[in-house]
Design an enzyme around this catalytic site. Sequence first.
Site, PDB file in Angstrom:
ATOM      1  N   CYS A  84     107.222 110.300   6.041  1.00 42.34           N
ATOM      2  CA  CYS A  84     106.312 110.176   4.881  1.00 42.34           C
ATOM      3  C   CYS A  84     106.926 110.835   3.641  1.00 42.34           C
ATOM      4  O   CYS A  84     107.643 111.817   3.736  1.00 42.34           O
ATOM      5  CB  CYS A  84     104.955 110.813   5.103  1.00 42.34           C
ATOM      6  SG  CYS A  84     103.971 110.047   6.369  1.00 42.34           S
ATOM      7  N   ARG A 129     113.489 107.832   3.862  1.00 42.36           N
ATOM      8  CA  ARG A 129     112.714 108.439   4.942  1.00 42.36           C
ATOM      9  C   ARG A 129     111.995 107.381   5.772  1.00 42.36           C
ATOM     10  O   ARG A 129     111.505 107.685   6.854  1.00 42.36           O
ATOM     11  CB  ARG A 129     111.679 109.419   4.358  1.00 42.36           C
ATOM     12  CG  ARG A 129     112.307 110.554   3.586  1.00 42.36           C
ATOM     13  CD  ARG A 129     111.285 111.208   2.690  1.00 42.36           C
ATOM     14  NE  ARG A 129     110.332 112.006   3.424  1.00 42.36           N
ATOM     15  CZ  ARG A 129     110.522 113.274   3.765  1.00 42.36           C
ATOM     16  NH1 ARG A 129     111.639 113.886   3.436  1.00 42.36           N
ATOM     17  NH2 ARG A 129     109.606 113.932   4.411  1.00 42.36           N
ATOM     18  N   TRP A 159     104.528 106.635   6.775  1.00 44.21           N
ATOM     19  CA  TRP A 159     105.153 106.157   8.014  1.00 44.21           C
ATOM     20  C   TRP A 159     104.067 106.337   9.057  1.00 44.21           C
ATOM     21  O   TRP A 159     103.702 107.460   9.397  1.00 44.21           O
ATOM     22  CB  TRP A 159     106.380 107.015   8.292  1.00 44.21           C
ATOM     23  CG  TRP A 159     107.037 106.786   9.613  1.00 44.21           C
ATOM     24  CD1 TRP A 159     106.798 107.458  10.784  1.00 44.21           C
ATOM     25  CD2 TRP A 159     108.064 105.846   9.905  1.00 44.21           C
ATOM     26  NE1 TRP A 159     107.618 106.979  11.769  1.00 44.21           N
ATOM     27  CE2 TRP A 159     108.396 105.999  11.265  1.00 44.21           C
ATOM     28  CE3 TRP A 159     108.731 104.885   9.143  1.00 44.21           C
ATOM     29  CZ2 TRP A 159     109.368 105.220  11.877  1.00 44.21           C
ATOM     30  CZ3 TRP A 159     109.693 104.118   9.770  1.00 44.21           C
ATOM     31  CH2 TRP A 159     110.010 104.285  11.114  1.00 44.21           C
ATOM     32  N   ASN A 170     101.520 114.639   4.710  1.00 38.52           N
ATOM     33  CA  ASN A 170     102.620 114.320   5.613  1.00 38.52           C
ATOM     34  C   ASN A 170     102.489 115.272   6.798  1.00 38.52           C
ATOM     35  O   ASN A 170     102.405 116.482   6.598  1.00 38.52           O
ATOM     36  CB  ASN A 170     103.950 114.530   4.885  1.00 38.52           C
ATOM     37  CG  ASN A 170     105.147 114.411   5.812  1.00 38.52           C
ATOM     38  OD1 ASN A 170     105.019 113.922   6.928  1.00 38.52           O
ATOM     39  ND2 ASN A 170     106.300 114.855   5.347  1.00 38.52           N
ATOM     40  N   GLY A 171     102.453 114.748   8.005  1.00 42.75           N
ATOM     41  CA  GLY A 171     102.305 115.610   9.179  1.00 42.75           C
ATOM     42  C   GLY A 171     101.283 115.014  10.121  1.00 42.75           C
ATOM     43  O   GLY A 171     100.958 113.834  10.035  1.00 42.75           O
ATOM     44  N   GLU A 212     124.959 108.402  28.153  1.00 41.16           N
ATOM     45  CA  GLU A 212     124.601 108.470  26.738  1.00 41.16           C
ATOM     46  C   GLU A 212     125.710 109.148  25.920  1.00 41.16           C
ATOM     47  O   GLU A 212     126.018 108.720  24.811  1.00 41.16           O
ATOM     48  CB  GLU A 212     123.257 109.209  26.594  1.00 41.16           C
ATOM     49  CG  GLU A 212     122.779 109.437  25.172  1.00 41.16           C
ATOM     50  CD  GLU A 212     122.555 108.170  24.351  1.00 41.16           C
ATOM     51  OE1 GLU A 212     122.614 107.057  24.906  1.00 41.16           O
ATOM     52  OE2 GLU A 212     122.347 108.303  23.138  1.00 41.16           O
ATOM     53  N   LYS A 266     127.572 107.289  22.837  1.00 39.85           N
ATOM     54  CA  LYS A 266     127.659 107.857  21.486  1.00 39.85           C
ATOM     55  C   LYS A 266     129.094 107.828  21.007  1.00 39.85           C
ATOM     56  O   LYS A 266     129.382 107.441  19.888  1.00 39.85           O
ATOM     57  CB  LYS A 266     127.156 109.316  21.445  1.00 39.85           C
ATOM     58  CG  LYS A 266     125.664 109.520  21.548  1.00 39.85           C
ATOM     59  CD  LYS A 266     124.869 109.074  20.348  1.00 39.85           C
ATOM     60  CE  LYS A 266     124.486 107.639  20.402  1.00 39.85           C
ATOM     61  NZ  LYS A 266     123.388 107.159  21.131  1.00 39.85           N
ATOM     62  N   GLU A 306     130.433 104.136  20.384  1.00 38.07           N
ATOM     63  CA  GLU A 306     129.883 103.350  19.273  1.00 38.07           C
ATOM     64  C   GLU A 306     130.287 103.870  17.897  1.00 38.07           C
ATOM     65  O   GLU A 306     130.399 103.087  16.969  1.00 38.07           O
ATOM     66  CB  GLU A 306     128.364 103.144  19.397  1.00 38.07           C
ATOM     67  CG  GLU A 306     127.493 104.352  19.206  1.00 38.07           C
ATOM     68  CD  GLU A 306     126.002 104.012  19.316  1.00 38.07           C
ATOM     69  OE1 GLU A 306     125.235 104.901  19.705  1.00 38.07           O
ATOM     70  OE2 GLU A 306     125.593 102.886  18.996  1.00 38.07           O
ATOM     71  N   HIS A 361     135.344 106.800  44.261  1.00 41.00           N
ATOM     72  CA  HIS A 361     135.245 105.396  44.679  1.00 41.00           C
ATOM     73  C   HIS A 361     135.932 104.456  43.689  1.00 41.00           C
ATOM     74  O   HIS A 361     135.670 103.261  43.687  1.00 41.00           O
ATOM     75  CB  HIS A 361     133.773 105.013  44.866  1.00 41.00           C
ATOM     76  CG  HIS A 361     133.101 105.856  45.901  1.00 41.00           C
ATOM     77  ND1 HIS A 361     133.370 105.743  47.243  1.00 41.00           N
ATOM     78  CD2 HIS A 361     132.219 106.879  45.781  1.00 41.00           C
ATOM     79  CE1 HIS A 361     132.663 106.633  47.920  1.00 41.00           C
ATOM     80  NE2 HIS A 361     131.953 107.344  47.051  1.00 41.00           N
ATOM     81  N   LYS A 385     121.130  98.498  13.456  1.00 42.71           N
ATOM     82  CA  LYS A 385     120.139  99.483  13.892  1.00 42.71           C
ATOM     83  C   LYS A 385     119.044  98.817  14.725  1.00 42.71           C
ATOM     84  O   LYS A 385     118.626  99.346  15.745  1.00 42.71           O
ATOM     85  CB  LYS A 385     119.538 100.190  12.666  1.00 42.71           C
ATOM     86  CG  LYS A 385     118.556 101.308  13.002  1.00 42.71           C
ATOM     87  CD  LYS A 385     119.273 102.482  13.659  1.00 42.71           C
ATOM     88  CE  LYS A 385     118.333 103.560  14.164  1.00 42.71           C
ATOM     89  NZ  LYS A 385     118.955 104.394  15.199  1.00 42.71           N
TER      90      LYS A 385
HETATM   91  C1  AGP Z   1     122.107 103.606  20.379  1.00 41.06           C
HETATM   92  O1  AGP Z   1     122.888 104.530  19.740  1.00 41.06           O
HETATM   93  C2  AGP Z   1     122.313 102.225  19.970  1.00 41.06           C
HETATM   94  N1  AGP Z   1     122.259 102.056  18.580  1.00 41.06           N
HETATM   95  C3  AGP Z   1     121.601 101.164  20.791  1.00 41.06           C
HETATM   96  O2  AGP Z   1     122.095 101.260  22.097  1.00 41.06           O
HETATM   97  C4  AGP Z   1     120.064 101.171  20.841  1.00 41.06           C
HETATM   98  O3  AGP Z   1     119.616 102.262  21.587  1.00 41.06           O
HETATM   99  C5  AGP Z   1     119.587  99.850  21.467  1.00 41.06           C
HETATM  100  O4  AGP Z   1     119.980  98.791  20.630  1.00 41.06           O
HETATM  101  C6  AGP Z   1     118.100  99.814  21.691  1.00 41.06           C
HETATM  102  O5  AGP Z   1     117.394  99.955  20.504  1.00 41.06           O
HETATM  103  P1  AGP Z   1     115.850 100.270  20.513  1.00 41.06           P
HETATM  104  O6  AGP Z   1     115.655 101.604  21.124  1.00 41.06           O
HETATM  105  O7  AGP Z   1     115.460 100.238  19.060  1.00 41.06           O
HETATM  106  O8  AGP Z   1     115.169  99.212  21.305  1.00 41.06           O
END
Ligand code: AGP
Length: 631
Positions: free
Chosen positions: A14, A39, A86, A112-113, A504, A508, A511, A527, A626
């Site tokens: 927000c 934001r 938001w 906001n909050g 994960e 990170k 990507e 294995h 994104k």
């Molecule tokens: C994570 O860093 C990625 N950008 C990607 O794997 C993401 O988590 C995936 O596309 C799922 O997105 P969502 O959580 O918005 O559904």
Amino acid sequence: MGTAAPRAYNPPMCGIVGYAGPRQAVPILLDGLKRLEYRGYDSAGVAVFSNGSIGVSRSVGKLANLGALLNRAPLEGFIGLGHTRWATHGGPSEVNAHPHLDCEGSVAVIHNGIIENYLPLKHALAEAGHDFTSATDTEVLPHLIEEELRGFTGSEAAAERALSDAVRAILKKVRGAYALAALWSRAPGVIVAAKKDSPLVVGLGEAENFIASDVPALLKHTRKVVYLEDGEFAVLRGDRCEFLDAEGLPLAKLPADINWDSAAAEKDGHRHFMIKEIHEQPRSVRNTLRGRLLPLGDGVLKRETGLAAESLRSAAGVHILACGTSWHAGIVGKYLLERHAGLATQVETASEFRYRRPVLPPGTLVVAISQSGETADTLAAVRLAQDAGLEVLSIGNTVGAAIPRQADYSFHTCCGPECGVASTKAFIGQLTALNVLTLHAGVARASISEAEALSWTEGLQSLPELIEESLRLEPQVRVIAEAHHKAEHFLYIGRGVNYPTALEGALKLKEISYIHAEGFPAGEMKHGPLALIDPSMPVVAIATESETLEKTLSNIEEARSRGARLIALCTRGEKRLSGRAEHLLELPPVDERLSPILNIVPLQLLAYHIADLRGCDIDQPRNLAKSVTVE
Ligand code: AGP
């Protein structure tokens, strides 16, 4: 360090802007809100003193919509408030947009909050005859102020004091987080602002003053800002600005001079959104837990998500659907739900689920995890599950997005908008939500004792401080990044709830740095993947305190004896790895089920600093988006 963290807080969501001075307020408010767009928001509004009363204009969607509305029906006046919302409580709509008004339309509030106890307050106000028009938590605030000011008969000067007293009084009744600002038509020319756990800055200009939830909104007008601390109030007019403590006593606060440019200001002084968002994680957890934990088993989950504890008690099992980082969170969820709630749990990438013929026992609860709430594969999987007659709980970070709208129940992770393509704070929000869900399920199904539930609750509440400790590893992580940023490949290993942490960590790194990285269950190394190890291979091992630590230590030895360059995460005080790992990152002791939340932090930082050293486009990595709204 390469990043600056000049401020003590992190903005959650927000945007707030306020103006008092000799100029027309609306253009200043709209410009300020525009500078807070980063934001994220789904609706916007302004309130302005106009001809002795308060005029309000609100609209859904982008600021351009609000601008168009104000072009058609201008609001003229020199004092005003602006807000971008938001959504948290109540979806994005014009009635839920701020500012909110009291019954008479004479008190306007932006906020906001999250007001945690808004429901009992709202019920009491409704019983006292107040009319509510929105589904928001915020709307209780103008009505509470209205109650405090009822019967006021004093002068305009007395009205200023009365408004600030009223705001102080109502905030004693409110539980939760807020940065807020209020106008009252009986006190024209004055804005009263207050803060607790949400950011608010006051900008001091020449014969004009401003408030904003973040510095970028102010930089065009002034570089002299005062950061409000929790429990403090500001009373602003064009010609003066007073600061008060929680008891209403004057405070002497020194302004800071801002010398960053606006691009840095949007990122809170950081060089990238990703690192800003990594540092916001203590707040993400705090906000995601707020109002969701206690009292256990007494309707909290139902109130916050719509899902009754009874549904968890009687569920035949759980099927978790998600993609990418959210899928990794889902794997942690499987470990938690099976172990602590006795619920058979499957977890599957949504893109696979939607194209097979899944056989799902009736009564299976489907949990769809998605930060954006818009991922096409996850949305399609949700629809498929619903077509099969199953109920879906969504866990996501975007109220009003397609998946929470489609789902039967929705758990909103209150992390604030995530701008970096690499998901960080949303992942931690998802893990927090899954812990809360499992805890409620464990209580509902009597699979955990009262004492265990209590200690789990306490563990969750201590997380924000513990994440701060993880964040303090950043200088050490930078040294590791400097040593390894030229590597071509990385392996990550972990077991149990930290196997998904390994996945994960590897995601990170790949990507944002474009280094080939893989995560494996530590026990799987022999294995096949062990063949990859040579003296140039960095292996990141998650070896914090756990039931399977002994076994992980053996797996680490297998890799080490083949020449791996070992980077190990361990619990503070662990002696068995000293002298064995090339780099050792010590984390604070924590309950194993919460450990992924602490362990992922140095791995996010490692990916960030390696990518930074390689000169990569961290917030917008190549080939990635994104929100993945296509298959
Ligand atoms: C994570 O860093 C990625 N950008 C990607 O794997 C993401 O988590 C995936 O596309 C799922 O997105 P969502 O959580 O918005 O559904």
